[in-house]
Scaffold this motif. Structure first.
Motif, mmCIF file in Angstrom:
data_model
loop_
_atom_site.group_PDB
_atom_site.id
_atom_site.type_symbol
_atom_site.label_atom_id
_atom_site.label_comp_id
_atom_site.label_asym_id
_atom_site.label_seq_id
_atom_site.Cartn_x
_atom_site.Cartn_y
_atom_site.Cartn_z
ATOM 1 N N ASN A 192 0.856 -1.182 0.000
ATOM 2 C CA ASN A 192 0.000 0.000 0.000
ATOM 3 C C ASN A 192 0.889 1.228 0.000
ATOM 4 O OD1 ASN A 192 -2.705 -1.263 0.347
ATOM 5 N ND2 ASN A 192 -1.777 -1.996 2.243
ATOM 6 N N LEU A 193 0.590 2.157 -0.890
ATOM 7 C CA LEU A 193 1.424 3.341 -1.069
ATOM 8 C C LEU A 193 0.582 4.591 -0.865
ATOM 9 C CD1 LEU A 193 4.160 4.617 -1.995
ATOM 10 C CD2 LEU A 193 3.264 4.494 -4.339
ATOM 11 N N VAL A 194 1.096 5.516 -0.053
ATOM 12 C CA VAL A 194 0.461 6.817 0.161
ATOM 13 C C VAL A 194 1.424 7.888 -0.321
ATOM 14 C CG1 VAL A 194 -0.632 8.361 1.824
ATOM 15 C CG2 VAL A 194 -0.650 5.888 2.226
ATOM 16 N N CYS A 195 0.946 8.781 -1.187
ATOM 17 C CA CYS A 195 1.790 9.846 -1.718
ATOM 18 C C CYS A 195 1.036 11.168 -1.734
ATOM 19 C CB CYS A 195 2.242 9.544 -3.149
ATOM 20 S SG CYS A 195 3.491 8.274 -3.318
ATOM 21 N N THR A 196 1.784 12.253 -1.708
ATOM 22 C CA THR A 196 1.211 13.573 -1.899
ATOM 23 C C THR A 196 0.952 13.810 -3.381
ATOM 24 O OG1 THR A 196 3.387 14.605 -2.111
ATOM 25 C CG2 THR A 196 2.443 14.460 0.114
ATOM 26 N N GLY A 197 0.257 14.898 -3.675
ATOM 27 C CA GLY A 197 -0.076 15.198 -5.060
ATOM 28 C C GLY A 197 1.119 15.432 -5.944
ATOM 29 N N ARG A 200 5.480 12.907 -3.593
ATOM 30 C CA ARG A 200 6.325 12.582 -2.445
ATOM 31 C C ARG A 200 5.663 11.490 -1.607
ATOM 32 N NH1 ARG A 200 10.425 15.951 -1.585
ATOM 33 N NH2 ARG A 200 10.521 15.476 0.638
ATOM 34 N N ILE A 201 6.471 10.548 -1.156
ATOM 35 C CA ILE A 201 5.947 9.393 -0.426
ATOM 36 C C ILE A 201 5.672 9.759 1.030
ATOM 37 C CG2 ILE A 201 6.501 7.084 0.429
ATOM 38 C CD1 ILE A 201 8.080 6.629 -2.144
ATOM 39 N N GLY A 225 2.384 2.285 -8.388
ATOM 40 C CA GLY A 225 1.596 3.001 -7.397
ATOM 41 C C GLY A 225 1.577 4.496 -7.626
ATOM 42 N N GLN A 226 2.719 5.079 -7.950
ATOM 43 C CA GLN A 226 2.762 6.528 -8.159
ATOM 44 C C GLN A 226 1.977 6.935 -9.397
ATOM 45 O OE1 GLN A 226 7.083 7.307 -7.770
ATOM 46 N NE2 GLN A 226 6.571 8.391 -5.887
ATOM 47 N N ALA A 227 1.959 6.092 -10.414
ATOM 48 C CA ALA A 227 1.133 6.380 -11.591
ATOM 49 C C ALA A 227 -0.349 6.343 -11.216
ATOM 50 C CB ALA A 227 1.426 5.372 -12.701
ATOM 51 N N GLY A 228 -0.747 5.364 -10.401
ATOM 52 C CA GLY A 228 -2.128 5.293 -9.952
ATOM 53 C C GLY A 228 -2.519 6.482 -9.102
ATOM 54 N N ILE A 229 -1.630 6.919 -8.227
ATOM 55 C CA ILE A 229 -1.925 8.065 -7.363
ATOM 56 C C ILE A 229 -2.059 9.344 -8.181
ATOM 57 C CG2 ILE A 229 -0.893 9.553 -5.599
ATOM 58 C CD1 ILE A 229 -0.020 6.954 -4.192
#
Length: 244
Positions: A192-197, A200-201, A225-229
């Protein structure tokens, strides 16, 4: 590997998310709200503003953002018993993740001594409930903060940006984005990945369920994950009109 093992829900490609809908303003009495739908996963996120802060923050002239998470009994195929205080192990871990994620993009020092509580209630679960909660909770938080601006209690939104979350993992040897429940339940590696807009992780939660992974495989999941976010951030902006 059999071709049947490659088939994903909705015929998705490996790097494709389920259909995502973020619907703000779905609750009359909440200060901010959002229905977050990731495929068949649906989470109702609401934000409530209360004057005052926890005792340990009194006198700091800074606010607090916190979260609670729960899964309704009929959210899964078999009834899940309600959780009560004192036996909320998994839910407590998830609500702490949601709170940390939202605080990462909130200027608490500009909020004043106000507490905003995000309640994330899973009404239907098909994998990715925590990531849907984080993503929808930001929309609800935005709504609550905008309420404070409209009341004249804040001169501007005390946000430094957006935050969203998504799952990824290795299933049958393939790196996949946004796992539904059948994929998550048989994943060799779950992340599970959480990133800012701005990419940044905020947090990475990764587990080798049935195997380990090397650095290149971790990088592959992070890239997915960053592409999905980035896609989720666009949907948040469309739902709220927020632009940093």
């Amino acid at each position: 590997m059999a071709d049947a093992a490659l088939v994903r829900s909705l015929g998705r490609a490996a790097g494709e998310m389920r259909p995502v809908t973020l619907t703000p303003g779905v609750m009359k009495n909440a200060d901010g709200s959002c229905l977050a739908e990731f495929g068949d996963t649906r989470v109702l996120c609401s934000a409530t503003i209360e004057q005052g802060v926890p005792a340990w923050r009194k006198g700091t002239h800074a606010g607090w953002v916190t979260a609670e998470y729960a899964m309704l009994p009929a959210a899964t195929s078999r009834r899940t018993p309600r959780e009560y205080r004192g036996r909320k192990g998994r839910s407590m871990e998830i609500e702490r993740l949601i709170g940390r994620s939202l605080r990462a993009v909130t200027r608490l020092d500009r909020l004043g001594e106000v507490t905003i509580t995000l309640d994330c209630d899973v009404i239907q679960a098909d994998g990715g409930t925590r990531t849907a909660s984080v993503t929808g909770a930001w929309v609800a938080l935005h709504g609550a903060l905008w309420t404070l601006v409209e009341r004249g209690q804040l001169p501007r939104l005390p946000l430094t940006g957006q935050v969203a979350a998504v799952s990824a993992g290795f299933v049958d040897g393939r790196a996949l984005l946004d796992l539904d429940y059948p994929e998550d339940s048989r994943a060799e590696v779950d992340l599970n990945l959480v990133c800012t807009g701005d990419g940044r992780i905020v947090e990475v939660q990764g587990t080798g369920e049935r195997s380990t992974l090397d650095r290149s495989q971790l990088d592959e999941l992070l890239d997915l994950g960053q592409a999905g976010i980035a896609h989720l951030v666009e949907l948040q902006s469309a739902a709220t009109g927020y632009r940093r």
